[in-house]
Design a protein around this motif. Structure first.
Motif, PDB file in Angstrom:
ATOM      1  N   ASP A   1      32.703  50.893  48.416  1.00 23.23           N
ATOM      2  CA  ASP A   1      32.379  51.968  49.745  1.00 23.23           C
ATOM      3  C   ASP A   1      31.612  51.347  50.781  1.00 23.23           C
ATOM      4  O   ASP A   1      31.745  51.370  51.959  1.00 23.23           O
ATOM      5  CB  ASP A   1      32.230  53.328  49.509  1.00 23.23           C
ATOM      6  N   ALA A   2      30.394  51.013  50.249  1.00 16.73           N
ATOM      7  CA  ALA A   2      29.426  50.302  51.398  1.00 16.73           C
ATOM      8  C   ALA A   2      29.893  49.218  51.738  1.00 16.73           C
ATOM      9  O   ALA A   2      29.661  48.861  53.015  1.00 16.73           O
ATOM     10  CB  ALA A   2      27.976  50.333  50.619  1.00 16.73           C
ATOM     11  N   LEU A   3      30.472  48.287  51.096  1.00 12.98           N
ATOM     12  CA  LEU A   3      30.831  47.174  51.644  1.00 12.98           C
ATOM     13  C   LEU A   3      32.020  47.345  52.669  1.00 12.98           C
ATOM     14  O   LEU A   3      31.910  46.730  53.671  1.00 12.98           O
ATOM     15  CB  LEU A   3      31.636  46.206  50.457  1.00 12.98           C
TER      16      LEU A   3
ATOM     17  N   ASN B   1      43.839  49.854  35.337  1.00 15.00           N
ATOM     18  CA  ASN B   1      43.552  48.607  35.885  1.00 15.00           C
ATOM     19  C   ASN B   1      41.978  48.231  36.015  1.00 15.00           C
ATOM     20  O   ASN B   1      41.230  47.816  37.146  1.00 15.00           O
ATOM     21  CB  ASN B   1      44.165  48.373  37.089  1.00 15.00           C
ATOM     22  N   PHE B   2      41.149  48.388  34.632  1.00 19.44           N
ATOM     23  CA  PHE B   2      39.832  48.162  34.697  1.00 19.44           C
ATOM     24  C   PHE B   2      39.452  46.880  35.066  1.00 19.44           C
ATOM     25  O   PHE B   2      40.052  45.835  34.757  1.00 19.44           O
ATOM     26  CB  PHE B   2      39.591  48.203  33.087  1.00 19.44           C
ATOM     27  N   ILE B   3      38.382  46.561  35.934  1.00 17.72           N
ATOM     28  CA  ILE B   3      37.794  45.658  36.532  1.00 17.72           C
ATOM     29  C   ILE B   3      38.616  45.378  37.885  1.00 17.72           C
ATOM     30  O   ILE B   3      37.824  44.662  38.763  1.00 17.72           O
ATOM     31  CB  ILE B   3      37.694  44.295  35.745  1.00 17.72           C
ATOM     32  N   ALA B   4      39.465  45.528  38.015  1.00 15.95           N
ATOM     33  CA  ALA B   4      40.521  45.032  39.150  1.00 15.95           C
ATOM     34  C   ALA B   4      39.759  45.515  40.572  1.00 15.95           C
ATOM     35  O   ALA B   4      39.549  44.540  41.707  1.00 15.95           O
ATOM     36  CB  ALA B   4      41.905  45.532  39.453  1.00 15.95           C
ATOM     37  N   PRO B   5      39.174  46.844  40.777  1.00 14.72           N
ATOM     38  CA  PRO B   5      38.519  47.142  41.959  1.00 14.72           C
ATOM     39  C   PRO B   5      37.263  46.228  42.130  1.00 14.72           C
ATOM     40  O   PRO B   5      36.741  46.016  43.355  1.00 14.72           O
ATOM     41  CB  PRO B   5      37.958  48.595  41.716  1.00 14.72           C
ATOM     42  N   TRP B   6      36.840  45.629  41.197  1.00 13.27           N
ATOM     43  CA  TRP B   6      35.519  44.656  41.301  1.00 13.27           C
ATOM     44  C   TRP B   6      35.696  43.355  42.191  1.00 13.27           C
ATOM     45  O   TRP B   6      34.916  42.795  42.816  1.00 13.27           O
ATOM     46  CB  TRP B   6      35.082  44.192  40.100  1.00 13.27           C
ATOM     47  N   SER B   7      36.753  43.230  42.551  1.00 13.49           N
ATOM     48  CA  SER B   7      37.436  42.053  43.193  1.00 13.49           C
ATOM     49  C   SER B   7      37.596  42.455  44.826  1.00 13.49           C
ATOM     50  O   SER B   7      37.684  41.380  45.496  1.00 13.49           O
ATOM     51  CB  SER B   7      38.800  41.214  42.893  1.00 13.49           C
ATOM     52  N   HIS B   8      36.833  43.653  45.170  1.00 15.55           N
ATOM     53  CA  HIS B   8      37.066  44.044  46.543  1.00 15.55           C
ATOM     54  C   HIS B   8      36.397  43.132  47.359  1.00 15.55           C
ATOM     55  O   HIS B   8      36.905  42.630  48.567  1.00 15.55           O
ATOM     56  CB  HIS B   8      36.643  45.615  46.722  1.00 15.55           C
TER      57      HIS B   8
ATOM     58  N   ALA C   1      35.441  40.043  46.896  1.00 15.82           N
ATOM     59  CA  ALA C   1      36.335  38.489  47.333  1.00 15.82           C
ATOM     60  C   ALA C   1      37.631  38.720  47.830  1.00 15.82           C
ATOM     61  O   ALA C   1      37.863  37.900  48.530  1.00 15.82           O
ATOM     62  CB  ALA C   1      36.690  37.931  45.967  1.00 15.82           C
ATOM     63  N   ASN C   2      38.456  39.815  47.771  1.00 15.00           N
ATOM     64  CA  ASN C   2      39.685  39.983  48.264  1.00 15.00           C
ATOM     65  C   ASN C   2      39.512  40.455  49.578  1.00 15.00           C
ATOM     66  O   ASN C   2      40.591  40.193  50.453  1.00 15.00           O
ATOM     67  CB  ASN C   2      40.435  40.816  47.408  1.00 15.00           C
ATOM     68  N   ASN C   3      38.732  41.296  50.100  1.00 21.12           N
ATOM     69  CA  ASN C   3      38.863  42.235  51.190  1.00 21.12           C
ATOM     70  C   ASN C   3      37.862  42.283  52.187  1.00 21.12           C
ATOM     71  O   ASN C   3      38.370  42.501  53.272  1.00 21.12           O
ATOM     72  CB  ASN C   3      39.304  43.614  50.865  1.00 21.12           C
ATOM     73  N   ILE C   4      36.738  41.675  51.836  1.00 18.60           N
ATOM     74  CA  ILE C   4      35.589  41.801  52.756  1.00 18.60           C
ATOM     75  C   ILE C   4      35.621  40.566  53.567  1.00 18.60           C
ATOM     76  O   ILE C   4      35.718  39.444  53.262  1.00 18.60           O
ATOM     77  CB  ILE C   4      34.222  41.824  52.144  1.00 18.60           C
ATOM     78  N   ARG C   5      35.674  40.797  55.212  1.00 17.56           N
ATOM     79  CA  ARG C   5      35.869  39.618  56.001  1.00 17.56           C
ATOM     80  C   ARG C   5      34.599  39.081  56.496  1.00 17.56           C
ATOM     81  O   ARG C   5      34.472  37.858  57.099  1.00 17.56           O
ATOM     82  CB  ARG C   5      36.935  39.915  56.913  1.00 17.56           C
ATOM     83  N   ASN C   6      33.705  39.957  56.525  1.00 19.07           N
ATOM     84  CA  ASN C   6      32.229  39.660  57.163  1.00 19.07           C
ATOM     85  C   ASN C   6      31.682  38.855  55.973  1.00 19.07           C
ATOM     86  O   ASN C   6      32.121  39.079  54.524  1.00 19.07           O
ATOM     87  CB  ASN C   6      31.339  40.670  57.295  1.00 19.07           C
ATOM     88  N   PRO C   7      30.789  37.607  56.537  1.00 16.63           N
ATOM     89  CA  PRO C   7      30.091  37.017  55.191  1.00 16.63           C
ATOM     90  C   PRO C   7      29.368  37.871  54.374  1.00 16.63           C
ATOM     91  O   PRO C   7      28.705  38.767  54.921  1.00 16.63           O
ATOM     92  CB  PRO C   7      29.394  35.746  55.934  1.00 16.63           C
TER      93      PRO C   7
ATOM     94  N   GLU D   1      36.838  32.216  56.471  1.00 15.93           N
ATOM     95  CA  GLU D   1      38.469  32.409  56.097  1.00 15.93           C
ATOM     96  C   GLU D   1      38.923  30.876  55.712  1.00 15.93           C
ATOM     97  O   GLU D   1      39.452  30.608  54.720  1.00 15.93           O
ATOM     98  CB  GLU D   1      39.445  32.903  57.221  1.00 15.93           C
ATOM     99  N   VAL D   2      38.386  29.986  56.717  1.00 14.52           N
ATOM    100  CA  VAL D   2      38.988  28.643  56.259  1.00 14.52           C
ATOM    101  C   VAL D   2      38.279  27.904  55.393  1.00 14.52           C
ATOM    102  O   VAL D   2      38.917  27.150  54.346  1.00 14.52           O
ATOM    103  CB  VAL D   2      38.766  27.681  57.459  1.00 14.52           C
ATOM    104  N   VAL D   3      37.046  28.081  54.962  1.00 12.70           N
ATOM    105  CA  VAL D   3      36.080  27.657  53.828  1.00 12.70           C
ATOM    106  C   VAL D   3      37.069  28.159  52.480  1.00 12.70           C
ATOM    107  O   VAL D   3      37.214  27.510  51.598  1.00 12.70           O
ATOM    108  CB  VAL D   3      34.963  27.875  53.807  1.00 12.70           C
ATOM    109  N   ASN D   4      37.079  29.437  52.650  1.00 15.46           N
ATOM    110  CA  ASN D   4      37.760  30.049  51.329  1.00 15.46           C
ATOM    111  C   ASN D   4      39.244  29.707  50.914  1.00 15.46           C
ATOM    112  O   ASN D   4      39.629  29.505  49.754  1.00 15.46           O
ATOM    113  CB  ASN D   4      37.713  31.556  51.439  1.00 15.46           C
TER     114      ASN D   4
END
Ligand code: CO8
Length: 262
Positions: A40-42, A84-91, A93-99, A214-217
Motif C-alpha cells: 500500500d505504501a509503495l 496465491n501465497f507470496i504472489a503479492p510480494w512481487s508488487h 519488482a513488478n509494478n513499482i516504477r520509481n526506483p 526500465e531499460v536496466v531491468n
C-alpha cells in the motif's frame, strides 16, 4: 491505508519517500499483513507526483528475518494455492516504477534477502547478514531468491548458498556486486547513504529516471540484441519528453534545468 501498524512512512527529503519496516518483536518477519501495508505504501509513493525515489529500510538488528514462519507453518497446498501465497510480494519488482533503494542493516534472511534483491539499488552495512536459509526449514526460496540471486552471483555460488543455507555478509554482498555500496557503521549510516543517493536521483527528471530503471531491468529478461533495441526505442521516445529538451537546452545555455517531470 495509514496509519500503519507494522511500517512507518515519512518524507525525509523532498522527493524521497521512506518506508521503515517496524515489527521489532519478530525481527521484521514478513507476514501477509505487513506486506499489505508495505505494498500500500509503495503504491501511494509511486502514484505521488511529489515523490521520485523510495527508500526501504529496517532496524539495526534486522532488515527482515524472512517470511513469517509462524504464519507459514500450518499452511496447506490448497490454502497457499487459492490465496496465491507470496504472489503479492512481487508488487515491488513488478509494478513499482520509481526506483527503490534498500538500506540493509542486520539480518536479511529468506524473504528478507529476496525483498532486498527486489530493490533497484541495495546498500548495506559491512556486517549485514544475508542468506536463503529456507533449506533448513525443509523448503526453498519462494519470492524469487533462486532466480535473482543466481542472476546476481552466478549459478555456482547461488547453488551453494541455497543448498547449504549458509549466510553471507554485507561485505561479501558488495564484493559480489549484489550491493552497490557497503557502508561502515550501522543502520543509521547505511540509511544516511541511501537517503543521499535517493535525493540525488529524485533531483533528476522523473521521466528520465523511470526510463532508466526500465531499460536496466529489461537487461534481466531480454537477449542482448533485443535489449539494445528496446533501449534505443525508449531513447527515441524520450525525444518527445519535455524534460529532454529542457535538459539539453539547459546544458547549451549553461543553466540549471528546471524539470517538469513530463
Ligand atoms: N518468522 C517469524 N518469527 C520470526 C522470524 C521469522 N522468519 N525470525 C525471527 N522471528 C521471531 C522469533 O520467533 C522470536 O520471537 P519470540 O521472541 O516470540 O520467540 C523473535 O523474532 C526474535 O528472534 P530470535 O529470538 O530467534 O532472535 P536471535 O537474535 O536469537 O536470532 C535469527 C536471529 C538468527 C535471525 C533467528 O531469528 C532466525 O534464524 N530466524 C529465522 C530466519 C529464517 O529462517 N528465515 C527464512 C524464513 S523462510 C522464508 O523467508 C521463505 C521465503 C518465502 C517467500 C518470501 C517472500 C518475500
Amino acid at each position: 491505508s495509514p496509519p500503519y501498524q507494522q511500517i512507518i512512512t515519512s518524507v525525509p527529503n523532498p522527493g524521497v519517500g521512506l518506508i521503515t519496516l517496524n515489527r521489532p518483536k519478530a525481527l521484521n518477519a514478513l507476514s501477509s499483513s505487513l506486506f499489505k501495508e508495505l505494498n500500500d505504501a509503495l503504491s501511494k509513493y509511486d502514484n505521488d507526483q511529489d515523490i521520485g525515489t523510495i527508500v526501504l529500510t529496517g532496524s539495526e538488528k534486522a532488515f527482515a528475518a524472512g517470511a513469517d514462519i509462524k504464519e507459514m507453518a500450518p499452511l496447506t497446498l490448497s490454502a497457499a494455492y487459492s490465496n496465491n501465497f507470496i504472489a503479492p510480494w512481487s508488487h515491488l519488482a513488478n509494478n513499482i516504477r520509481n526506483p527503490v533503494i534498500a538500506a540493509v542493516s542486520g539480518y536479511a534472511l529468506g524473504g528478507g534477502c529476496e525483498l532486498a534483491l527486489m530493490a533497484d539499488i541495495l546498500y548495506c552495512t559491512a556486517n549485514a547478514t544475508f542468506g536463503q536459509p529456507e533449506i533448513k526449514l525443509g523448503t526453498v526460496p519462494g519470492a524469487g531468491g533462486s532466480q535473482r540471486l543466481t542472476r546476481a552471483v552466478g549459478k555456482g555460488k547461488a547453488m551453494e548458498l541455497i543448498l547449504t543455507g549458509d549466510s553471507f555478509s554485507g561485505k561479501e554482498a558488495g564484493e559480489w556486486g549484489i550491493a552497490a555500496k557497503v557502508v561502515n557503521g550501522g543502520a543509521e549510516e547505511v540509511l544516511a547513504a541511501a537517503l543521499e543517493t535517493a535525493k540525488k536521483i529524485a533531483g533528476h527528471s522523473c521521466v528520465a529516471v523511470m526510463a532508466g530503471k526500465e531499460v536496466v531491468n529489461k537487461s534481466q529478461n531480454l537477449p542482448l540484441t533485443e535489449g539494445i533495441e528496446y533501449e534505443r526505442r525508449l531513447f527515441h521516445a524520450l525525444f518527445e519528453a519535455m524534460d529532454q529538451k529542457i535538459g539539453m537546452d539547459a546544458f547549451i545555455s549553461k543553466e540549471k534545468p528546471h524539470w517538469t517531470n513530463t
